[in-house]
Design a protein around this motif. Structure first.
Motif, PDB file in Angstrom:
ATOM      1  N   GLY A  84       0.816  -1.210   0.000  1.00 56.41           N
ATOM      2  CA  GLY A  84       0.000   0.000   0.000  1.00 56.41           C
ATOM      3  C   GLY A  84       0.844   1.252   0.000  1.00 56.41           C
ATOM      4  N   ASN A  85       0.443   2.225   0.819  1.00 56.78           N
ATOM      5  CA  ASN A  85       1.166   3.496   0.885  1.00 56.78           C
ATOM      6  C   ASN A  85       2.554   3.361   1.488  1.00 56.78           C
ATOM      7  N   ASP A  86       2.833   2.221   2.093  1.00 56.87           N
ATOM      8  CA  ASP A  86       4.148   1.986   2.702  1.00 56.87           C
ATOM      9  C   ASP A  86       5.034   1.095   1.841  1.00 56.87           C
ATOM     10  N   LYS A  87       4.644   0.842   0.590  1.00 51.31           N
ATOM     11  CA  LYS A  87       5.401  -0.092  -0.247  1.00 51.31           C
ATOM     12  C   LYS A  87       6.796   0.408  -0.604  1.00 51.31           C
ATOM     13  N   CYS A  88       7.105   1.658  -0.268  1.00 48.27           N
ATOM     14  CA  CYS A  88       8.447   2.190  -0.521  1.00 48.27           C
ATOM     15  C   CYS A  88       9.440   1.740   0.544  1.00 48.27           C
ATOM     16  N   ARG A  89       8.955   1.048   1.605  1.00 47.79           N
ATOM     17  CA  ARG A  89       9.820   0.638   2.712  1.00 47.79           C
ATOM     18  C   ARG A  89       9.838  -0.871   2.869  1.00 47.79           C
ATOM     19  N   GLY A  90      10.989  -1.362   3.328  1.00 48.96           N
ATOM     20  CA  GLY A  90      11.120  -2.764   3.700  1.00 48.96           C
ATOM     21  C   GLY A  90      11.907  -2.845   4.987  1.00 48.96           C
ATOM     22  N   LEU A 124      11.152  -0.259  -3.683  1.00 47.42           N
ATOM     23  CA  LEU A 124      11.741   0.108  -2.393  1.00 47.42           C
ATOM     24  C   LEU A 124      12.633   1.334  -2.539  1.00 47.42           C
ATOM     25  N   GLU A 125      12.457   2.249  -1.615  1.00 40.60           N
ATOM     26  CA  GLU A 125      13.335   3.417  -1.537  1.00 40.60           C
ATOM     27  C   GLU A 125      14.048   3.468  -0.193  1.00 40.60           C
ATOM     28  N   ARG A 126      13.548   2.688   0.751  1.00 38.95           N
ATOM     29  CA  ARG A 126      14.074   2.733   2.117  1.00 38.95           C
ATOM     30  C   ARG A 126      14.094   1.320   2.691  1.00 38.95           C
ATOM     31  N   LEU A 127      15.228   0.967   3.268  1.00 36.69           N
ATOM     32  CA  LEU A 127      15.378  -0.293   3.978  1.00 36.69           C
ATOM     33  C   LEU A 127      15.616   0.067   5.439  1.00 36.69           C
ATOM     34  N   GLU A 128      14.767  -0.463   6.327  1.00 39.65           N
ATOM     35  CA  GLU A 128      14.850  -0.154   7.751  1.00 39.65           C
ATOM     36  C   GLU A 128      15.321  -1.378   8.529  1.00 39.65           C
ATOM     37  N   ALA A 129      15.902  -1.113   9.679  1.00 39.45           N
ATOM     38  CA  ALA A 129      16.246  -2.186  10.607  1.00 39.45           C
ATOM     39  C   ALA A 129      16.029  -1.655  12.019  1.00 39.45           C
TER      40      ALA A 129
END
Length: 183
Positions: A84-90, A124-129
């Motif tokens: 959804g609206n968060d698909k730019c993040r993983g 993806l534009e952002r990978l979080e940990a």
């Protein structure tokens, strides 16, 4: 001086989990209290539990790889993509058998996924940990892997019966420091 990855980096690789050959290796880290200490899961006490986990999670996961040394599974790394609206993040997650800690292997795996995921998943534009504030070793892995420490999320989650502070790290597709590591 800390040990680094094996003299020959070509001994390290990432690949999908193989149920027929990797279960015994998986048991090494999922049954280790040291490894599970900062993880959301408790240690596994039977091979059947591990096989169930593999069937229900690992094999269903779109980006879950085992970290291998000489093609033998010694850990795992995954990227869970949002929708959804968060698909730019993983969200990145990883685990490594404790006997391989301090050798740079987890850092190698984080760099490898960080350099490949944005090509494999162009949305993806952002990978979080997220890392427990007390897990200093994992924080160092992410920093060495090119991730930026963004801050502490106070009382962010309940893990193993305790409310935990978590440190947020990120790697962006536009980061010039996104390291390139052959996989």
């Amino acid at each position: 001086m800390a040990k680094q990855y094996p003299q020959d980096e070509s001994l390290l690789s990432l690949r999908p989990f193989d149920l027929t050959t990797d279960v015994d290796d998986l048991m090494v880290w999922v049954s280790d209290n040291q490894v599970a200490h900062f993880c959301s899961w408790d240690t596994y006490t039977s091979k059947e539990q591990a096989i169930e986990y593999v069937h229900n999670f690992v094999l269903q996961h779109p980006y879950h790889r085992v970290i291998c040394l000489n093609n033998r599974a010694i850990g795992a790394i995954s990227v869970t993509c949002n929708a959804g609206n968060d698909k730019c993040r993983g969200e990145l997650g990883y685990v490594l058998a404790s006997q391989y800690w301090g050798r740079g292997i987890a850092t190698w795996a984080v760099k490898a996924v960080g350099s490949a995921i944005f090509e494999e998943r162009p949305e993806l534009e952002r990978l979080e940990a997220l890392v427990d504030v007390e897990n200093v070793g994992s924080q160092r892995v992410l920093e060495k892997g090119g991730f930026l420490k963004e801050g502490v999320l106070r009382k962010y989650c309940i893990q193993k019966g305790r409310t935990r502070d978590m440190v947020m790290f990120s790697l962006l597709s536009t980061d010039a420091s996104t390291p390139s590591v052959p996989i």
